[in-house]
Design an enzyme around this catalytic site. Sequence first.
Site, mmCIF file in Angstrom:
data_model
loop_
_atom_site.group_PDB
_atom_site.id
_atom_site.type_symbol
_atom_site.label_atom_id
_atom_site.label_comp_id
_atom_site.label_asym_id
_atom_site.label_seq_id
_atom_site.Cartn_x
_atom_site.Cartn_y
_atom_site.Cartn_z
ATOM 1 N N SER A 139 0.869 -1.183 0.000
ATOM 2 C CA SER A 139 0.000 0.000 0.000
ATOM 3 C C SER A 139 0.897 1.223 0.000
ATOM 4 O O SER A 139 2.083 1.119 0.338
ATOM 5 C CB SER A 139 -0.848 -0.019 1.288
ATOM 6 O OG SER A 139 -1.415 1.249 1.541
ATOM 7 N N TYR A 152 -1.635 -1.536 10.443
ATOM 8 C CA TYR A 152 -1.705 -1.671 8.982
ATOM 9 C C TYR A 152 -0.421 -1.172 8.325
ATOM 10 O O TYR A 152 0.166 -1.860 7.480
ATOM 11 C CB TYR A 152 -2.909 -0.882 8.461
ATOM 12 C CG TYR A 152 -3.133 -0.993 6.970
ATOM 13 C CD1 TYR A 152 -3.589 -2.184 6.406
ATOM 14 C CD2 TYR A 152 -2.912 0.087 6.127
ATOM 15 C CE1 TYR A 152 -3.809 -2.288 5.038
ATOM 16 C CE2 TYR A 152 -3.135 -0.010 4.754
ATOM 17 C CZ TYR A 152 -3.582 -1.197 4.218
ATOM 18 O OH TYR A 152 -3.806 -1.298 2.866
HETATM 19 P P1 NAD Z 1 -11.491 -5.719 0.681
HETATM 20 O O1 NAD Z 1 -11.750 -5.286 2.075
HETATM 21 O O2 NAD Z 1 -12.433 -5.284 -0.394
HETATM 22 O O3 NAD Z 1 -11.290 -7.258 0.787
HETATM 23 C C1 NAD Z 1 -11.155 -8.085 -0.314
HETATM 24 C C2 NAD Z 1 -11.386 -9.501 0.179
HETATM 25 O O4 NAD Z 1 -10.419 -9.910 1.167
HETATM 26 C C3 NAD Z 1 -12.749 -9.708 0.844
HETATM 27 O O5 NAD Z 1 -13.552 -10.504 0.001
HETATM 28 C C4 NAD Z 1 -12.402 -10.417 2.144
HETATM 29 O O6 NAD Z 1 -13.315 -11.447 2.464
HETATM 30 C C5 NAD Z 1 -11.027 -10.982 1.851
HETATM 31 N N1 NAD Z 1 -10.315 -11.373 3.062
HETATM 32 C C6 NAD Z 1 -10.202 -10.697 4.212
HETATM 33 N N2 NAD Z 1 -9.534 -11.425 5.128
HETATM 34 C C7 NAD Z 1 -9.205 -12.607 4.524
HETATM 35 C C8 NAD Z 1 -8.543 -13.786 4.953
HETATM 36 N N3 NAD Z 1 -8.090 -13.905 6.204
HETATM 37 N N4 NAD Z 1 -8.390 -14.795 4.079
HETATM 38 C C9 NAD Z 1 -8.876 -14.706 2.817
HETATM 39 N N5 NAD Z 1 -9.535 -13.617 2.369
HETATM 40 C C10 NAD Z 1 -9.699 -12.581 3.213
HETATM 41 O O7 NAD Z 1 -10.000 -5.243 0.314
HETATM 42 P P2 NAD Z 1 -9.387 -4.580 -0.997
HETATM 43 O O8 NAD Z 1 -9.609 -3.121 -0.946
HETATM 44 O O9 NAD Z 1 -9.792 -5.334 -2.196
HETATM 45 O O10 NAD Z 1 -7.832 -4.808 -0.672
HETATM 46 C C11 NAD Z 1 -7.057 -5.817 -1.285
HETATM 47 C C12 NAD Z 1 -5.610 -5.576 -0.902
HETATM 48 O O11 NAD Z 1 -5.221 -4.254 -1.297
HETATM 49 C C13 NAD Z 1 -5.356 -5.646 0.607
HETATM 50 O O12 NAD Z 1 -4.097 -6.219 0.859
HETATM 51 C C14 NAD Z 1 -5.353 -4.195 1.016
HETATM 52 O O13 NAD Z 1 -4.633 -3.966 2.213
HETATM 53 C C15 NAD Z 1 -4.685 -3.556 -0.189
HETATM 54 N N6 NAD Z 1 -4.945 -2.124 -0.354
HETATM 55 C C16 NAD Z 1 -6.206 -1.657 -0.488
HETATM 56 C C17 NAD Z 1 -6.410 -0.283 -0.629
HETATM 57 C C18 NAD Z 1 -7.794 0.310 -0.764
HETATM 58 O O14 NAD Z 1 -7.912 1.537 -0.770
HETATM 59 N N7 NAD Z 1 -8.854 -0.495 -0.895
HETATM 60 C C19 NAD Z 1 -5.304 0.581 -0.655
HETATM 61 C C20 NAD Z 1 -4.035 0.049 -0.532
HETATM 62 C C21 NAD Z 1 -3.856 -1.306 -0.384
#
Ligand code: NAD
Length: 258
Positions: A139, A152
């Site tokens: 991130s 985080y």
């Molecule tokens: P999200 O919250 O939409 O989650 C996507 C999926 O992760 C969900 O379906 C959830 O069930 C699954 N998940 C959660 N815990 C889990 C586990 N223990 N085992 C298996 N699946 C699990 O998240 P997102 O926004 O799609 O984020 C995806 C990645 O990108 C993450 O690593 C997040 O930290 C990173 N990220 C997101 C953002 C943002 O703004 N959304 C920004 C930077 C980084």
Amino acid sequence: MLGLENARVLITAGAAGIGRVMAESFASQGARVAVCDVDEAACAQMTEANPGILVRQVDVTDQMQVDGFFDEVLDGFGGLDVAAANAGIGGPAAAIEDQTLDGWKATLAVNLDGAFLTARRAAPVMKAQGSGLLLLTSSTSGLFGHPYRSPYATAKWGILGLMKTLAMELGPFGIRVNALCPGAVEGPRMDRVVANEARARGISEDEVRQIYVKGVSMKTWVTAEDVANMALFLASDLGAKVSGQAMAVDGHTETNGD
Ligand code: NAD
């Protein structure tokens, strides 16, 4: 076309959010895709919408479940070209003195244990092939700090340490290892994160949203498609010599947080 037809792709947390868009993007390029996710309902929806994608309910913090998923996928695919350790939770938003050990551990578990358990199964397969891309999701919080989200930010810095180390360790075997560093991605996850952070800081959700773009040169949030496009580039021949990099997809973050 990007030359990803029949590429064998595994994505964790791929039934919703960025992972789902990534999975569908690879599938639209003709790749064979398998995803896991802890959320049963999301898995059911993903299966219904994408009958060609293998979907399994797996918690990435559980070694037996991750190993079982890899066993099944490798049986079916016979190898692996891309392994994306995408699972991550935002973790609690609170001042450091109000953070709990349980919240800290849970955040590190999904973000870091999940990436570790994924990498340790993907590496030997890719070593045997002499090729592969390991993609870890960090991130912009892993490039800067993130006030009030210490678990985080710590986890996402940890992802970059793992990425750099594995790029060095696996590069001699023809394996590339990179990290994705998304900025704030539009969608329900960030709506939740913003609401929690507004509570923790005692300010409005609008003010939190302003903080997120204040330090971004392009004054923009990003979309899951923007992030998936970077994954496609890295997995294609266009990214054939890119390894050991933290690829920010964020409109250029100058400063994070306040
Ligand atoms: P999200 O919250 O939409 O989650 C996507 C999926 O992760 C969900 O379906 C959830 O069930 C699954 N998940 C959660 N815990 C889990 C586990 N223990 N085992 C298996 N699946 C699990 O998240 P997102 O926004 O799609 O984020 C995806 C990645 O990108 C993450 O690593 C997040 O930290 C990173 N990220 C997101 C953002 C943002 O703004 N959304 C920004 C930077 C980084």
